[in-house]
Motif scaffolding. Sequence first.
Motif, PDB file in Angstrom:
ATOM      1  N   GLY A 275     -15.801 -18.439  -3.700  1.00  9.26           N
ATOM      2  CA  GLY A 275     -14.585 -17.675  -3.959  1.00  9.26           C
ATOM      3  C   GLY A 275     -14.543 -16.450  -3.067  1.00  9.26           C
ATOM      4  O   GLY A 275     -15.340 -16.310  -2.132  1.00  9.26           O
ATOM      5  N   LEU A 276     -13.583 -15.577  -3.354  1.00  7.11           N
ATOM      6  CA  LEU A 276     -13.444 -14.341  -2.585  1.00  7.11           C
ATOM      7  C   LEU A 276     -13.200 -13.194  -3.555  1.00  7.11           C
ATOM      8  O   LEU A 276     -12.542 -13.379  -4.577  1.00  7.11           O
ATOM      9  N   ILE A 277     -13.742 -12.035  -3.218  1.00  6.32           N
ATOM     10  CA  ILE A 277     -13.260 -10.825  -3.870  1.00  6.32           C
ATOM     11  C   ILE A 277     -12.120 -10.356  -2.977  1.00  6.32           C
ATOM     12  O   ILE A 277     -12.342  -9.978  -1.825  1.00  6.32           O
ATOM     13  N   ALA A 278     -10.891 -10.485  -3.451  1.00  6.08           N
ATOM     14  CA  ALA A 278      -9.710 -10.224  -2.617  1.00  6.08           C
ATOM     15  C   ALA A 278      -9.067  -8.911  -3.036  1.00  6.08           C
ATOM     16  O   ALA A 278      -8.841  -8.677  -4.224  1.00  6.08           O
ATOM     17  N   CYS A 279      -8.808  -8.046  -2.047  1.00  8.51           N
ATOM     18  CA  CYS A 279      -8.324  -6.692  -2.336  1.00  8.51           C
ATOM     19  C   CYS A 279      -6.984  -6.444  -1.646  1.00  8.51           C
ATOM     20  O   CYS A 279      -6.800  -6.835  -0.497  1.00  8.51           O
ATOM     21  N   HIS A 280      -6.086  -5.771  -2.336  1.00 12.73           N
ATOM     22  CA  HIS A 280      -4.776  -5.418  -1.781  1.00 12.73           C
ATOM     23  C   HIS A 280      -4.527  -3.923  -1.899  1.00 12.73           C
ATOM     24  O   HIS A 280      -4.918  -3.317  -2.893  1.00 12.73           O
ATOM     25  N   HIS A 281      -3.798  -3.397  -0.912  1.00 13.20           N
ATOM     26  CA  HIS A 281      -3.352  -2.019  -1.017  1.00 13.20           C
ATOM     27  C   HIS A 281      -1.894  -1.967  -0.571  1.00 13.20           C
ATOM     28  O   HIS A 281      -1.523  -2.662   0.363  1.00 13.20           O
ATOM     29  N   ASN A 282      -1.096  -1.168  -1.230  1.00 19.12           N
ATOM     30  CA  ASN A 282       0.326  -1.111  -0.878  1.00 19.12           C
ATOM     31  C   ASN A 282       0.609  -0.142   0.252  1.00 19.12           C
ATOM     32  O   ASN A 282       1.762   0.053   0.639  1.00 19.12           O
ATOM     33  N   GLU A 283      -0.401   0.496   0.766  1.00 16.22           N
ATOM     34  CA  GLU A 283      -0.286   1.372   1.932  1.00 16.22           C
ATOM     35  C   GLU A 283      -1.418   0.997   2.883  1.00 16.22           C
ATOM     36  O   GLU A 283      -2.355   0.327   2.476  1.00 16.22           O
ATOM     37  N   PRO A 284      -1.334   1.466   4.122  1.00 14.79           N
ATOM     38  CA  PRO A 284      -2.484   1.236   5.008  1.00 14.79           C
ATOM     39  C   PRO A 284      -3.731   1.873   4.400  1.00 14.79           C
ATOM     40  O   PRO A 284      -3.625   2.865   3.671  1.00 14.79           O
ATOM     41  N   LEU A 285      -4.877   1.289   4.665  1.00  9.73           N
ATOM     42  CA  LEU A 285      -6.111   1.829   4.104  1.00  9.73           C
ATOM     43  C   LEU A 285      -7.198   1.792   5.163  1.00  9.73           C
ATOM     44  O   LEU A 285      -7.454   0.757   5.764  1.00  9.73           O
ATOM     45  N   ARG A 286      -7.817   2.950   5.391  1.00 10.62           N
ATOM     46  CA  ARG A 286      -8.977   2.974   6.295  1.00 10.62           C
ATOM     47  C   ARG A 286     -10.232   2.998   5.455  1.00 10.62           C
ATOM     48  O   ARG A 286     -10.305   3.691   4.446  1.00 10.62           O
ATOM     49  N   LEU A 287     -11.192   2.242   5.898  1.00  9.82           N
ATOM     50  CA  LEU A 287     -12.429   2.169   5.140  1.00  9.82           C
ATOM     51  C   LEU A 287     -13.550   2.184   6.162  1.00  9.82           C
ATOM     52  O   LEU A 287     -13.645   1.283   6.995  1.00  9.82           O
ATOM     53  N   ALA A 288     -14.371   3.220   6.112  1.00 10.10           N
ATOM     54  CA  ALA A 288     -15.428   3.362   7.112  1.00 10.10           C
ATOM     55  C   ALA A 288     -16.340   2.144   7.086  1.00 10.10           C
ATOM     56  O   ALA A 288     -16.515   1.504   6.052  1.00 10.10           O
ATOM     57  N   PHE A 289     -16.930   1.852   8.229  1.00  8.36           N
ATOM     58  CA  PHE A 289     -17.790   0.671   8.363  1.00  8.36           C
ATOM     59  C   PHE A 289     -18.938   0.728   7.364  1.00  8.36           C
ATOM     60  O   PHE A 289     -19.354  -0.286   6.798  1.00  8.36           O
TER      61      PHE A 289
END
Length: 510
Positions: A275-289
């Motif tokens: 399966g997948l842990i699937a994530c959504h955001h309604n705005e752009p999202l930056r996530l550090a490496f």
Amino acid sequence: FALNEQIDLTNCEREPIHLLGAIQPTGCLIATSDDWRIRRVSANIGAHLGREPDDLLGELLNDVLSHKAMHDIGGRLHLLRGPNAMERLFGVPLQDGGVPYDLAIHMVEDTIVIEAEPSDLEDGLEAGTTVRGMIARLHQAEGFEGLCREAVRQIRGLTGFHRVMLYRFDHDGAGEVIAESAASFLSSFLGLRFPASDIPKQARLLYERNWLRLIGDIKAEPVPLVPQLDSRGKPLDLSISVLRSVSPIHIEYLGNMGVHASMSISVIRKGKLWGLIACHHNEPLRLAFERRTAAELFGQIFSLLLESRERDAELARVAEANKVHNRLMASLGAMRPGTRSLTDFLDMLGEVLPCDGIGLWSAGGTALRGHTPSTEEFAGLVRFLNRTASGSIYSTYNLGEVHAPARDYADRAAGILAIPLSRGPRDYLVFFRREVSRSVTWAGDPNKPMAVGPNGVRLTPRKSFAAWRQTVEGQCQPWTDSDMQMAERVRITLLEVVLQLADMAERERR
Ligand code: BLA
């Protein structure tokens, strides 16, 4: 496959998503030969290294990066073992006096690929401590469902996504949202099912090799690699890349869904994508490496825990079924004279296996409970079984496919598991399951307007859901191995009982 073939909804599985030749603009990419000569760069390299592609191609990387950066990168190369290996470095200035970068380093055949993103100095994540805490909470969660709920909650806490789902694949590649943590302004996707085609086969295979992908902004313009094709005419294989720009079809899907940023983490059991842990955001999202790395590590540990929890849940289910079975045996053993048939035990039998209805066809009496065919339809089914089921257990999750009259009652019984009770004139105990889509309803907000892209409404979750319904029309939830094992035990018990009953009837007659 021709790289210029037009990809649309009919041929998604053929899109070479690892060869699209572009990265997302949050970082840059440098590919060198194994003697460090620069062979390819992303077109935005000038913004990071102050030198444009034309000026860099053919140069030695040593002449471009600082001595320290080269030393750090070089020190990791020998750790790259196997086709999916990737090494990470955090906070390394690429040039003397420059800003620090987070680096992902991997090899594709004899090409060294370095991806660099400016480090997020504000982030302040203590990755080790954080992941440890997250895993401690997973351990405290109770049961399989508790574990899944806790996992999505933890990932939401770590990443800040508006919606985090655990999406589990079925036997046929379709998927179901089995856990969700979402911001209160979102309608729930929990329980929704989507067809296999929403995540085409090549993407699944890729996700077994590469555990995490982030699409930080679906509106961001992809940055092409220069040159696209090497001297052998080949595009760069970006399978293990962390900045890979994703399929435009999928970008359209996300846009239609109103999602601005998406991330998914692979959940892998026994080497296969579970399966997948699937994530959504309604705005752009930056996530550090580094934060993505923590999320990925969490996903890997979750995958391991899942395996043992799933086994526990299965054992618990089997234990429960055994209890029912033992109770049944006890009641049957204590059967008083005058009890003529198994029909008195139908309700109890119905608890042995997950089913929506149960029927008994026997000389001693015919009975039906729950969602089942009518008596007349049952008679037709028994004739079908007599032709088909040669004395052993027979099961199907798509009865209409093999027995046409059953198409008329798929809403009551789409699949059966039939246990023969005798050798001669055929008696059967039959478990029924309803069409799987009957029990699942759309949970999204039907009134919410949505924009639709060039490939039309098919690329929306609601249409996906409808497409899933179509693919499983007339089918029930498949019978599992443990269902089959339990059925076999019931068969043996009942054969015994049937003999006893016949014996008793005989004695009463005398
Ligand atoms: C990829 N499709 C994906 C991914 C997900 C989904 C999670 C992984 C990429 C990511 O993390 O965003 C699907 N996302 C879903 C579903 C839900 C969700 C079902 O949140 C439900 C809640 N997609 C289509 C159709 C096609 C298609 C019809 O719907 C093609 C005909 C293609 N999906 C497609 C492709 C990818 C993809 C090509 C790979 C993207 C990539 O990694 O490049």
